[in-house]
Each structure stands twice: as C-alpha cells, then as structure tokens.
Design a protein around this motif. Structure first.
Motif, mmCIF file in Angstrom:
data_model
loop_
_atom_site.group_PDB
_atom_site.id
_atom_site.type_symbol
_atom_site.label_atom_id
_atom_site.label_comp_id
_atom_site.label_asym_id
_atom_site.label_seq_id
_atom_site.Cartn_x
_atom_site.Cartn_y
_atom_site.Cartn_z
ATOM 1 N N SER A 126 0.831 -1.198 0.000
ATOM 2 C CA SER A 126 0.000 0.000 0.000
ATOM 3 C C SER A 126 0.872 1.257 0.000
ATOM 4 O O SER A 126 1.859 1.350 0.732
ATOM 5 C CB SER A 126 -0.911 -0.005 1.228
ATOM 6 N N LYS A 127 0.475 2.233 -0.807
ATOM 7 C CA LYS A 127 1.204 3.487 -0.837
ATOM 8 C C LYS A 127 1.064 4.243 0.472
ATOM 9 O O LYS A 127 2.012 4.899 0.930
ATOM 10 C CB LYS A 127 0.695 4.344 -1.996
ATOM 11 N N SER A 128 -0.131 4.147 1.092
ATOM 12 C CA SER A 128 -0.340 4.859 2.352
ATOM 13 C C SER A 128 0.475 4.252 3.492
ATOM 14 O O SER A 128 0.697 4.914 4.506
ATOM 15 C CB SER A 128 -1.825 4.849 2.719
ATOM 16 N N ALA A 129 0.925 3.004 3.312
ATOM 17 C CA ALA A 129 1.730 2.336 4.338
ATOM 18 C C ALA A 129 3.214 2.380 4.018
ATOM 19 O O ALA A 129 4.009 1.665 4.646
ATOM 20 C CB ALA A 129 1.280 0.889 4.510
ATOM 21 N N GLN A 130 3.603 3.214 3.053
ATOM 22 C CA GLN A 130 5.000 3.298 2.657
ATOM 23 C C GLN A 130 5.949 3.547 3.837
ATOM 24 O O GLN A 130 6.998 2.902 3.946
ATOM 25 C CB GLN A 130 5.173 4.418 1.625
ATOM 26 N N PRO A 131 5.614 4.416 4.795
ATOM 27 C CA PRO A 131 6.542 4.633 5.921
ATOM 28 C C PRO A 131 6.732 3.395 6.801
ATOM 29 O O PRO A 131 7.732 3.315 7.525
ATOM 30 C CB PRO A 131 5.879 5.771 6.717
ATOM 31 N N TYR A 132 5.774 2.461 6.717
ATOM 32 C CA TYR A 132 5.801 1.304 7.609
ATOM 33 C C TYR A 132 6.223 0.019 6.882
ATOM 34 O O TYR A 132 6.026 -1.075 7.390
ATOM 35 C CB TYR A 132 4.428 1.102 8.242
ATOM 36 N N ARG A 133 6.773 0.178 5.678
ATOM 37 C CA ARG A 133 7.183 -0.980 4.887
ATOM 38 C C ARG A 133 8.165 -1.859 5.663
ATOM 39 O O ARG A 133 8.255 -3.071 5.456
ATOM 40 C CB ARG A 133 7.831 -0.505 3.589
ATOM 41 N N LEU A 134 8.871 -1.242 6.557
ATOM 42 C CA LEU A 134 9.861 -1.941 7.374
ATOM 43 C C LEU A 134 9.279 -3.188 8.032
ATOM 44 O O LEU A 134 9.930 -4.250 8.066
ATOM 45 C CB LEU A 134 10.371 -0.966 8.438
ATOM 46 N N PHE A 135 8.045 -3.104 8.549
ATOM 47 C CA PHE A 135 7.466 -4.216 9.287
ATOM 48 C C PHE A 135 7.101 -5.386 8.379
ATOM 49 O O PHE A 135 7.147 -6.541 8.802
ATOM 50 C CB PHE A 135 6.240 -3.738 10.065
ATOM 51 N N GLY A 136 6.730 -5.105 7.139
ATOM 52 C CA GLY A 136 6.462 -6.186 6.201
ATOM 53 C C GLY A 136 7.717 -6.970 5.868
ATOM 54 O O GLY A 136 7.725 -8.205 5.882
ATOM 55 N N TRP A 137 8.798 -6.253 5.571
ATOM 56 C CA TRP A 137 10.055 -6.934 5.283
ATOM 57 C C TRP A 137 10.592 -7.664 6.508
ATOM 58 O O TRP A 137 11.211 -8.730 6.377
ATOM 59 C CB TRP A 137 11.085 -5.927 4.785
ATOM 60 N N PHE A 138 10.350 -7.081 7.676
ATOM 61 C CA PHE A 138 10.787 -7.740 8.904
ATOM 62 C C PHE A 138 10.137 -9.108 9.042
ATOM 63 O O PHE A 138 10.810 -10.106 9.364
ATOM 64 C CB PHE A 138 10.432 -6.867 10.114
#
Length: 524
Positions: free
Chosen positions: A259-271
């Motif tokens: 999601s573009k709106s979740a771009q700042p939180y992409r870290l948690f997906g990769w984690f």
C-alpha cells in the motif's frame, strides 16, 4: 470512549484468563521456573535470568499457588492487547479498527494458549510488541530517543529469551531493504546497541563463566526437537495459529508491503518475511514468530477499516471471524477438563480435520495438546512422595526424578516437603548406581542414577554445583569448607566456580553427566 478502548480490551483479556487460570494444575515447565525463582542467578542452563526473576517476585509477594504463578503471564497478555490497539492508532486506525483488532487479539488461540501458563513465551511476545511500538513511534515522530527505548527493551527481552537475536537479525535485513537504512550510521542506533549490551553483559559473562551452556542446550534442542519441525507444518501453523484471524494478519502484511499509504511502515512487512526465512532455514518452532503478529494484526484492522466503506460490512467481517474463532477457544484456554477435553480434541482432529493442536514436539498426534498433557499427573507424584515418606518413618530417605517435572512435583507438591523437611534440587554424576555417602557428614546419601549424560560439566551447573564442587575440592589438598561458607559456596555459583572445567573427571566424554533430582534432607 474510543480513547479508553485499548485499556478496556486489555482488561477483558486479563479477565478471560483469570476465569480459567486453574482448570488444570501446574505445567511441567512451571515447576522448573518456580525452582529457578528460588535460586536467582544471572543465568541458567536452559534459560536466561528473567523468568527466574519473575518467579522470585511472584513467590515473594503473591505465593506459589497456580493462580499466583500464572498471574504474571496473564498480565503480560493484557499488556500485549493494549499495545496492539495503541499500534492501530499509530497506523492511522480509528475506533472501529481498534474494535476489530481487539476482538481478533482476544480470541487468538495462540495468544490464549501462551498466556494460560507461566513461561518465557508471553514475555517474549510482550517485548517484541514493545519493540514494534517503539519503532512505530520513531517512524511517526522521528524522535531518535525512541531508539533508546528500543535498546532498553531489546536488552531486557534478551534476558528473557535468546530468540531476540533473530528479531535483531530480521530487523537488520528489513532496515537494509528500506530507505530507513540510513539510520544505521547514526548515533542513536549505536547508543541503543550500547544500552542493550550493557543490560545483557552480566548474562554473557555468566555464560562465559560456565562454558556457554546455552550452546549445549541449543545443540540438544536441535537434535531432539527441531529436527521434527517440517517446513510445511511450520507454514501451516503460521496460517492457523490465530485461527480465522489470519484474514487480518495476512491483509496487514499485504497492506504493509504494497500500500502506498503504508510506505513509511514498509519496514514491518520486510521484517516479517525476513523472520520467516530465518526460522525456516533454522527449523525454528512455530511459536517463535508469535511476537511478530501484533503489528500485522493492527495493520490488518486498519486495512479493513479503510477498504470497507460501510459500517455493516465491517460488522459482518468482524462477526464472521469472531463466530468462526469461538469453537477454537478451547484450543487456547483449558475450558474443558478430563474426558470432555479429550472428546473435544478428538472432534477437532478427526472430524474438523485440524490436527496441529495435538501434534507434539515429537511430530506425532496425541489425545491432548502437549501443554495440557504436561499439566496432568504432578499432584499424584506429590501424593506418592508423601506415601513413601510415611512408610520410611524416622529413617532418612531420598526422592529422585528422571526429569525436572518429576523433581519439581516431588519438591513443590509434597505436603511433607512443606511441613517436615527442607528440600534442594541439584545435579549428580551418573557414573555409578550405588548409594554414595556424603563426605560433608550431613548424614545423607545420594543415588547416582544411570542415565544418558548431558553434555555439560555439573561442576558448572546453573542452579547448584554442590556435589561436583565438593568432589573437586576433596580430590585436592584443600580441606572442604564448613559452616556457612560451605553452604554459600555450594548453593550459589556466583560465589565460586569449579576451577577445573577442562580437567574435571565428571565432565561429558569422561565419566560425566547427571540429572536434577530432589532429596529430602530429613532430620535437619
């Protein structure tokens, strides 16, 4: 009202567990942790020191009943739910998202199970949730002081469970895969690392002092338990651990990654993906990942709150997930006992086709989940000990167990141990089957059991190193210590060390090994 929803759901989580807290008796592991709490140290053979500190506090201030023993885990579960709902706010969710996430978190079979007994796992989930919350706050505020919070939490979390090393490895991968990688060369991150290192240093020194017993423990764990972990079963367990709640955490994972709106939180997906790969490679147990799900469930609730425009759609989704999760609640908390529990899990396994709940660490299917089965039979052992002591009359006697569950039951659940005798739990070598008199002249004998030796010098035992310390001294020229000094040196490894780790004749590979056992010190 919305402001108080996280605290309300946290309190409801605590109330659910208090209602079923004593359906079964002590768990096998709880008997071990109670013993660790009676002998606090900076580490133990199979555990870091945090769980011993928790049980020391609970026994000092609440007592050693089942209710008192499990209360810290229950409180940790309430804190996880509370923090999960605070993360919903941090991710931009409103009151409806908080309610959706709260209901899924309350009924998650995995979290119900972990908070139903005392063990390091619920605190591990709590610390991972605190770390996710700290990282979220840093992302939203860009206040680098949150990294100090991360370092402090990581240090304490390491003292609870060594799997926090895998959290750090997955976070490093996630940072490298996102624009946030630039934080790695800034001072706050290294300050956080310094805080964590300062906290874990006493345990590292303890490990070095005793020859890193955690390595031997992990080796035994890999040979006897982790080898039974199948990658397919591991992945299926990830899907099923939260029951139908997978609709939320999978949506949350996709939301964080795409999601573009979740771009700042992409870290948690990769984690999460990095953590999954690490545990697949290392054949980790399914529950090792539980601490990664609070932020995914929070993200999933925010996703559905945004994607479903009408309130009835949100109510319908939450209602379907909740209604389909309710039949799985007995998997998490022991609502049923005895034959009713066996009948329920028989239905779940063979009629509903869900067998993960009754698959033990040996890879086989059994009548009850392993955790529930490990809560049965210990009071019977305590009564057998009482009967044996009664028959012994005025004679000195000993009681031994082949594992810490039996030893703990004999120590903790025998009425004689409370009223007439002082007990201790300590290891002995296994080179003989003959009773050996104690040369400290305390009028007791020790049965040396023949059993597969553990790969550790008992002179460096993490709980008591009484026997081998005495044995090592007696082989030298120095006379054995006596009085208070002898007891202090015998009972607390912090005050002294074996000094002959490499040459000790009772180390593994020579004559060595041993098992914990309980001895009744009658007549003292």
């Amino acid at each position: 009202m919305a402001k108080h929803l996280p605290a309300l759901f946290g309190a409801l989580k605590i109330a659910i567990h208090l209602f079923t807290i004593a359906t079964f008796g002590f768990h096998r592991d709880e008997l071990l942790y109670l013993a660790l709490g009676r002998h606090p140290d900076w580490g133990y053979w199979s555990n870091p020191p945090f769980i011993g500190a928790i049980t020391w506090c609970s026994q000092q201030f609440l007592g050693d009943s089942v209710w008192a023993t499990r209360l810290p885990s229950v409180l940790a579960g309430g804190a996880v739910v509370w923090l999960s709902l605070l993360m919903v706010r941090e991710l931009g969710g409103g009151a409806r998202a908080i309610v959706m996430c709260g209901l899924v978190s309350l009924l998650s079979p995995a979290w119900l199970r972990t908070n139903s007994m005392l063990q390091p796992v619920p605190f591990d989930i709590l610390f991972w949730t605190m770390l996710s919350f700290g990282l979220l706050r840093w992302i939203n505020t860009r206040d680098t002081r949150w990294w100090w919070f991360v370092g402090l939490t990581a240090g304490i979390g390491f003292l609870n469970k060594y799997t926090l090393v895998f959290w750090a490895a997955a976070l490093l991968v996630a940072l490298l895969l996102t624009p946030e990688r630039k934080i790695l060369i800034t001072r706050p991150v290294w300050q956080a690392a310094g805080i964590a290192l300062a906290l874990i240093l006493p345990n590292l020194l303890w490990q070095w002092h005793y020859g890193f017993p955690v390595i031997h423990h992990m080796d035994a764990l890999a040979r006897y338990q982790l080898r039974n972990v199948e990658p397919l079963h591991f992945l299926l367990d990830q899907l099923l651990m939260h029951g139908p709640g997978f609709v939320f955490w999978l949506a949350g994972l996709a939301f964080l990654l795409f999601s573009k709106s979740a771009q700042p939180y992409r870290l948690f997906g990769w984690f999460y993906l990095a953590l999954l790969c690490i545990f697949l490679i290392m054949s980790g147990k399914s529950y090792y990942t539980l601490g990664a799900y609070p932020v995914l469930l929070a993200a999933g609730a925010v996703f559905w709150d945004k994607i479903l425009q009408k309130n009835w759609q949100k109510i319908a989704l939450t209602g379907v997930v909740t209604a389909s999760t309710l039949p799985l609640v007995p998997v998490g908390i022991p609502l049923y006992s005895g034959d009713r529990a066996v009948a329920y899990f028989n239905w779940l396994t063979y009629d509903a086709g869900i067998d993960g709940a009754v698959r033990w660490e040996d890879g086989e299917l059994h009548a009850l989940p392993q955790d529930f089965a490990d809560m049965l039979g210990w009071h019977e052992i305590g009564r057998l000990v009482d009967t044996a002591i009664t028959r012994a009359g005025d004679h000195s006697c000993i009681v031994y167990g082949e594992n810490y569950g039996q030893a703990g039951a004999a120590e903790h659940l025998s009425q004689n141990s409370r009223m007439e005798c002082r007990w201790s739990v300590f290891p002995i070598p296994t080179c003989s089957g003959r009773p050996t008199p104690c040369r400290l002249r305390c009028r007791h004998s020790y049965i040396l059991m023949k059993k597969t030796p553990v790969r550790m010098c008992w002179g460096c035992s993490p709980i008591f190193n009484w026997w081998v310390k005495w044995k090592t001294r007696s082989r030298g020229s120095a006379a054995p210590a006596s009085g208070f000094a002898a007891m202090r040196a015998a009972m607390w490894p912090l005050f002294g060390r074996c000094g002959q780790k490499k040459s000790n004749p009772y180390c593994a590979g020579k004559k060595g090994g041993g098992y914990f056992f309980s001895t009744i010190e009658a007549g003292l």
